[in-house]
Design a protein around this motif. Structure first.
Motif, mmCIF file in Angstrom:
data_model
loop_
_atom_site.group_PDB
_atom_site.id
_atom_site.type_symbol
_atom_site.label_atom_id
_atom_site.label_comp_id
_atom_site.label_asym_id
_atom_site.label_seq_id
_atom_site.Cartn_x
_atom_site.Cartn_y
_atom_site.Cartn_z
ATOM 1 N N VAL A 110 -8.125 -2.322 4.344
ATOM 2 C CA VAL A 110 -7.610 -2.466 5.706
ATOM 3 C C VAL A 110 -6.110 -2.709 5.695
ATOM 4 O O VAL A 110 -5.368 -2.160 6.529
ATOM 5 N N MET A 111 -5.636 -3.508 4.750
ATOM 6 C CA MET A 111 -4.202 -3.786 4.672
ATOM 7 C C MET A 111 -3.398 -2.527 4.358
ATOM 8 O O MET A 111 -2.266 -2.375 4.830
ATOM 9 N N ARG A 112 -3.969 -1.611 3.566
ATOM 10 C CA ARG A 112 -3.290 -0.346 3.271
ATOM 11 C C ARG A 112 -3.166 0.512 4.516
ATOM 12 O O ARG A 112 -2.186 1.223 4.706
ATOM 13 N N ASP A 113 -4.225 0.481 5.339
ATOM 14 C CA ASP A 113 -4.246 1.249 6.589
ATOM 15 C C ASP A 113 -3.930 2.727 6.352
ATOM 16 O O ASP A 113 -3.116 3.329 7.054
ATOM 17 N N ALA A 114 -4.605 3.306 5.346
ATOM 18 C CA ALA A 114 -4.417 4.725 5.029
ATOM 19 C C ALA A 114 -5.505 5.539 5.717
ATOM 20 O O ALA A 114 -6.688 5.370 5.406
ATOM 21 N N PRO A 115 -5.149 6.423 6.653
ATOM 22 C CA PRO A 115 -6.148 7.188 7.409
ATOM 23 C C PRO A 115 -7.127 7.950 6.521
ATOM 24 O O PRO A 115 -8.320 8.035 6.834
#
Length: 244
Positions: free
Chosen positions: A114-119
């Motif tokens: 979630v912290m990366r937030d990579a689609p």
């Protein structure tokens, strides 16, 4: 337009083609046996006979023994002196150790995802979850267990943390054995298996890092306790895990 080619002039780069790799006979035997054990077709504690396996696989006893020792090192088999081999039978302590370590690693991985937030990572998770739903709809337990593990493996890979991934690989096959045993013997059906993963997927969809970490831990803890209870209730194991 003489000499025109739809691929253009000069050397064509075939980027999508993957190199062909040759696997050793030992590697093929290892993968074959691992898949067979993790299919659930042999119950925990089930005996495996070298002579029969060697003949069925069409390999020498020496090659087979190398594969069996490798799987024993992964925690999938146990060698019985002067007797042979049997599928690993998890004790309640084994389950406790696996779920606590797995929960810690998957909880951290879920937070990092979630912290990366990579689609593209969230898209991969949605695809893995859809495959689990499809397998559950078909009711094929082997496919369900494979898709279940693939979803959790996608979380680990999605964290993009090489050291975390390396630690997970140490217990990866034991996690697969845990999942297979739980799905085959403890889950009440495909709907139950799907329900186990709903809170985790909802946390990912909300992009809530803390909730995702908590959901991963709670999922592993809940299924760990259910599996330990089943082992004790059926007399397969005694309550030998530490008090939490």
């Amino acid at each position: 337009m003489r000499g025109w080619s739809p691929l253009g002039r000069g050397r064509v780069k075939l980027k999508k083609l993957q190199p062909v790799t040759r696997q050793s006979t030992e590697t093929i035997v290892i993968e074959n046996l691992r898949s067979f054990i993790l299919s659930g077709e042999v119950p925990p504690g089930g005996r495996l006979t070298e002579a029969a396996m060697s003949e069925q696989l069409g390999v020498s006893r020496a090659t087979l023994r190398l594969a069996l020792h490798r799987l024993a090192g992964e925690g999938l088999l146990t060698q019985i002196p002067y007797t042979g081999w049997e599928v690993a039978q998890l004790s309640s302590r084994d389950v406790w150790e696996i779920w606590t370590l797995r929960g810690a690693l998957e909880g951290l991985a879920s937070r990092l995802v979630v912290m990366r937030d990579a689609p593209e990572v969230f898209a991969t998770l949605e695809e893995a979850y859809a495959e689990l739903e499809s397998a559950c709809a078909r009711g094929n337990m082997r496919a369900i267990t494979a898709a279940d593990f693939a979803l959790h493996q996608s979380i680990i890979q999605g964290a993009d943390n090489a050291r975390l991934s390396a630690q997970y690989r140490v217990v990866e096959q034991q996690v697969r054995l845990f999942i297979m045993t739980s799905n085959v013997h403890v889950a009440t059906g495909p709907e139950d298996i799907i329900a186990q993963h709903v809170p985790l997927m909802e946390a990912f969809r909300r992009r809530d890092a803390a909730a995702a970490a908590d959901a991963a831990w709670i999922h592993d803890e809940t299924e760990g306790h259910r599996l330990m209870d089943w082992l004790i209730r059926t007399g397969v194991a005694t309550p030998d895990q530490p008090k939490a």
